[in-house]
Design an enzyme around this catalytic site. Structure first.
Site, mmCIF file in Angstrom:
data_model
loop_
_atom_site.group_PDB
_atom_site.id
_atom_site.type_symbol
_atom_site.label_atom_id
_atom_site.label_comp_id
_atom_site.label_asym_id
_atom_site.label_seq_id
_atom_site.Cartn_x
_atom_site.Cartn_y
_atom_site.Cartn_z
ATOM 1 N N ARG A 23 -9.037 -8.769 10.103
ATOM 2 C CA ARG A 23 -8.847 -9.718 9.002
ATOM 3 C C ARG A 23 -9.676 -10.982 9.165
ATOM 4 N NH1 ARG A 23 -3.153 -8.415 9.554
ATOM 5 N NH2 ARG A 23 -3.161 -6.383 8.584
ATOM 6 N N ASP A 30 -7.541 3.667 10.462
ATOM 7 C CA ASP A 30 -7.074 3.005 9.250
ATOM 8 C C ASP A 30 -8.193 3.247 8.237
ATOM 9 O OD1 ASP A 30 -5.543 1.528 7.486
ATOM 10 O OD2 ASP A 30 -5.027 0.025 9.002
ATOM 11 N N CYS A 60 -9.401 -12.594 18.303
ATOM 12 C CA CYS A 60 -9.952 -11.329 18.788
ATOM 13 C C CYS A 60 -11.293 -11.140 18.084
ATOM 14 C CB CYS A 60 -9.048 -10.163 18.419
ATOM 15 S SG CYS A 60 -7.320 -10.375 18.870
ATOM 16 N N ARG A 104 0.822 -1.204 0.000
ATOM 17 C CA ARG A 104 0.000 0.000 0.000
ATOM 18 C C ARG A 104 0.857 1.255 0.000
ATOM 19 N NH1 ARG A 104 -4.431 -0.330 3.857
ATOM 20 N NH2 ARG A 104 -5.255 -1.224 1.956
ATOM 21 N N TYR A 105 1.861 1.257 0.867
ATOM 22 C CA TYR A 105 2.737 2.419 0.990
ATOM 23 C C TYR A 105 3.944 2.219 0.073
ATOM 24 C CZ TYR A 105 0.074 3.094 5.333
ATOM 25 O OH TYR A 105 -0.908 3.272 6.261
ATOM 26 N N CYS A 163 -4.348 -17.863 14.447
ATOM 27 C CA CYS A 163 -3.813 -17.129 15.588
ATOM 28 C C CYS A 163 -3.929 -18.008 16.822
ATOM 29 C CB CYS A 163 -4.594 -15.830 15.800
ATOM 30 S SG CYS A 163 -4.292 -14.617 14.508
ATOM 31 N N LYS A 181 -3.204 4.351 7.314
ATOM 32 C CA LYS A 181 -3.389 4.882 8.666
ATOM 33 C C LYS A 181 -3.295 6.409 8.653
ATOM 34 C CE LYS A 181 -1.308 0.726 10.586
ATOM 35 N NZ LYS A 181 -0.805 0.151 9.326
ATOM 36 N N ASP A 208 -11.696 -0.822 13.506
ATOM 37 C CA ASP A 208 -12.130 -0.878 12.103
ATOM 38 C C ASP A 208 -13.585 -1.325 12.019
ATOM 39 O OD1 ASP A 208 -9.645 -0.155 11.085
ATOM 40 O OD2 ASP A 208 -8.924 -2.224 11.035
ATOM 41 N N CYS A 263 -11.393 -8.686 15.074
ATOM 42 C CA CYS A 263 -10.312 -8.885 14.100
ATOM 43 C C CYS A 263 -10.595 -8.161 12.778
ATOM 44 C CB CYS A 263 -10.121 -10.362 13.824
ATOM 45 S SG CYS A 263 -8.849 -10.680 12.574
HETATM 46 C C1 LIG Z 1 0.128 -0.657 9.134
HETATM 47 C C2 LIG Z 1 0.587 -1.054 7.816
HETATM 48 C C3 LIG Z 1 1.935 -0.895 7.462
HETATM 49 C C4 LIG Z 1 2.960 -0.305 8.401
HETATM 50 O O1 LIG Z 1 2.658 1.039 8.678
HETATM 51 P P1 LIG Z 1 3.555 1.884 9.690
HETATM 52 O O2 LIG Z 1 2.855 3.195 9.835
HETATM 53 O O3 LIG Z 1 4.922 2.020 9.062
HETATM 54 O O4 LIG Z 1 3.642 1.131 10.977
HETATM 55 C C5 LIG Z 1 2.310 -1.271 6.192
HETATM 56 N N1 LIG Z 1 1.412 -1.769 5.299
HETATM 57 C C6 LIG Z 1 0.114 -1.916 5.608
HETATM 58 C C7 LIG Z 1 -0.828 -2.443 4.590
HETATM 59 C C8 LIG Z 1 -0.345 -1.574 6.870
HETATM 60 O O5 LIG Z 1 -1.641 -1.745 7.201
#
Ligand SMILES: *Cc1c(COP(=O)(O)O)cnc(C)c1O
Length: 384
Positions: free
Chosen positions: A149, A344, A144, A127-128, A140, A351, A307, A147
């Site tokens: 997921r 999120d 939870c 994503r990032y 797990c 996030k 979420d 969850c």
């Molecule tokens: C939370 C998350 C991360 C890590 O995010 P940070 O802000 O660096 O802790 C990376 N990829 C996904 C898809 C996430 O949900």
């Protein structure tokens, strides 16, 4: 094997014996402290919980119907921490399903964080720009009820990472912009030492990957898994750990021992908490938890707005509640004890940190800021 020298056996042993009786086992401290025994003897059935707890009507219905949608399992260790009399016990609310799970409210989503959309290879969310989320397993130690997921975890549709590793490694090798891999769950620390070692070695062999972290709730649900061998393995690969705790009552002597082992080996420890109605949505509950974590050398990292997962509306608070709670912590206590409160963003936005406004005005190069006590101050920019 964990020796009980740092624990207080008298407090818990009686409950452990009761739980073993429910499971048809004779209590033996050495076996109890073995993580594989704990995993093999998880409580999953209504009959188990009926003997363990005085169930409320909503829990009884939840235990009858919820497992069809999302698995129920609790380690004997975690079961020993549940208050047998109080259905509103903050640990019970996290792992015992309630009838309300069957309610689908308008905002509910199956994949709230839009992860499936950002999945180039099965079990890898990109994503990032510079980091990925690698889903290790589909199980797990305990489940939870909130969850994020639940669409994947316990559904038996995702292969363990060991069987997907070639495809994942190929993607990571090709994408040289990725410098950070977060291995999360299903819980990676349920892997046996050898496959986990292989996975970490394979990732470490990729030159551009600088940073590896594991997200795990095992230290909370199954602290027995944090063996000296596992700690040495994590130390060898220079891994960071993100733990998951929601209530101070999870911070038992067993958990303290696990965190001590990890911290003593130099493994940096962070913690993620989900803001949950009735579990930790008060100033006192959050302060106790975050102060308790600092004592164990664990740094609170994120506080998540829950979420909007299907069937979790009864556990969610309003965003305003979260903002108010964070305002009561920020500045009032140790900065290290105050995590970043995030949403999120539903639909895959990632996030997003949220905080009550502290910059109250910014005009003609002068910022007016409000401090923790509500007083305002000005800061004037340098003249160009
Ligand atoms: C939370 C998350 C991360 C890590 O995010 P940070 O802000 O660096 O802790 C990376 N990829 C996904 C898809 C996430 O949900």
């Amino acid at each position: 094997m964990i020796k009980n020298t740092t624990l207080d056996p008298l407090v818990t042993d009686i409950r452990c014996e009761e739980i073993c009786q429910i499971l048809g086992e004779t209590y033996n401290q050495e076996r109890w402290n073995n993580w594989r025994w704990q995993m093999r003897h998880r409580l999953t059935k209504l009959e188990h919980f009926q003997k363990l707890l005085r169930l409320s009507a909503t829990e009884e219905k939840g235990l009858l119907i919820a497992p069809e949608k999302f698995a129920v399992a609790v380690t004997p260790y975690f079961a020993s921490l549940l208050d047998p009399e109080d259905p509103l016990c903050p640990l019970r609310l996290q792992v015992i399903p309630r009838q309300e799970e069957l309610i689908v409210s308008p905002a509910d989503m199956v994949d709230p964080c839009g992860e499936d959309h950002d999945t180039p290879v099965p079990g890898l969310v990109h994503r990032y720009p510079d980091r990925v989320l690698l889903l290790a397993l589909d199980s797990c130690a305990a489940y939870c009820r909130y969850c994020t997921r639940s669409r994947l975890v316990s559904q038996g549709e995702m292969y363990p990472v060991t069987r997907r590793l070639d495809a994942i490694a190929a993607y990571l090798e090709e994408h040289t912009e990725i410098r950070d891999v977060l291995i999360s769950g299903g819980d990676p620390l349920l892997m046996a030492d050898e496959p986990l070692d292989n996975l970490l070695r394979r990732l470490r062999a990729i030159k551009h990957i600088e940073f590896i972290r594991i997200g795990s709730r095992v230290p909370s649900f199954l602290p027995q898994r944090i063996t000296p061998e596992l700690v040495a393995l994590l130390r060898k690969h220079r891994v960071w750990l993100s733990l998951h705790f929601c209530h101070v009552r999870e911070l038992t002597p067993e958990v303290a021992q696990a965190c001590d082992r990890l911290a003593d080996s130099g493994i940096p420890l962070g913690s993620q908490t989900v803001l949950l109605k009735g579990v930790n949505d008060s100033e006192k509950a959050l302060k106790n938890l975050f102060h308790g974590l600092l004592k164990l050398r664990v740094r609170p990292y994120y506080l998540y707005q829950c979420d909007p997962v299907v069937g979790t509306a009864h556990l969610r608070t309003s965003v305003q509640t979260g903002l108010d709670l964070i305002s009561k912590l920020r500045g009032h206590t140790t900065g290290y004890a105050v995590p970043t409160y995030v949403i999120d963003a539903p639909g895959g936005g990632g996030k997003v940190p949220i905080q009550a406004e502290t910059l109250v005005a910014y005009e003609n190069g002068t910022a007016t800021v409000q401090n923790w006590a509500g007083k305002t101050y000005t800061y004037t920019d340098p003249v160009e």
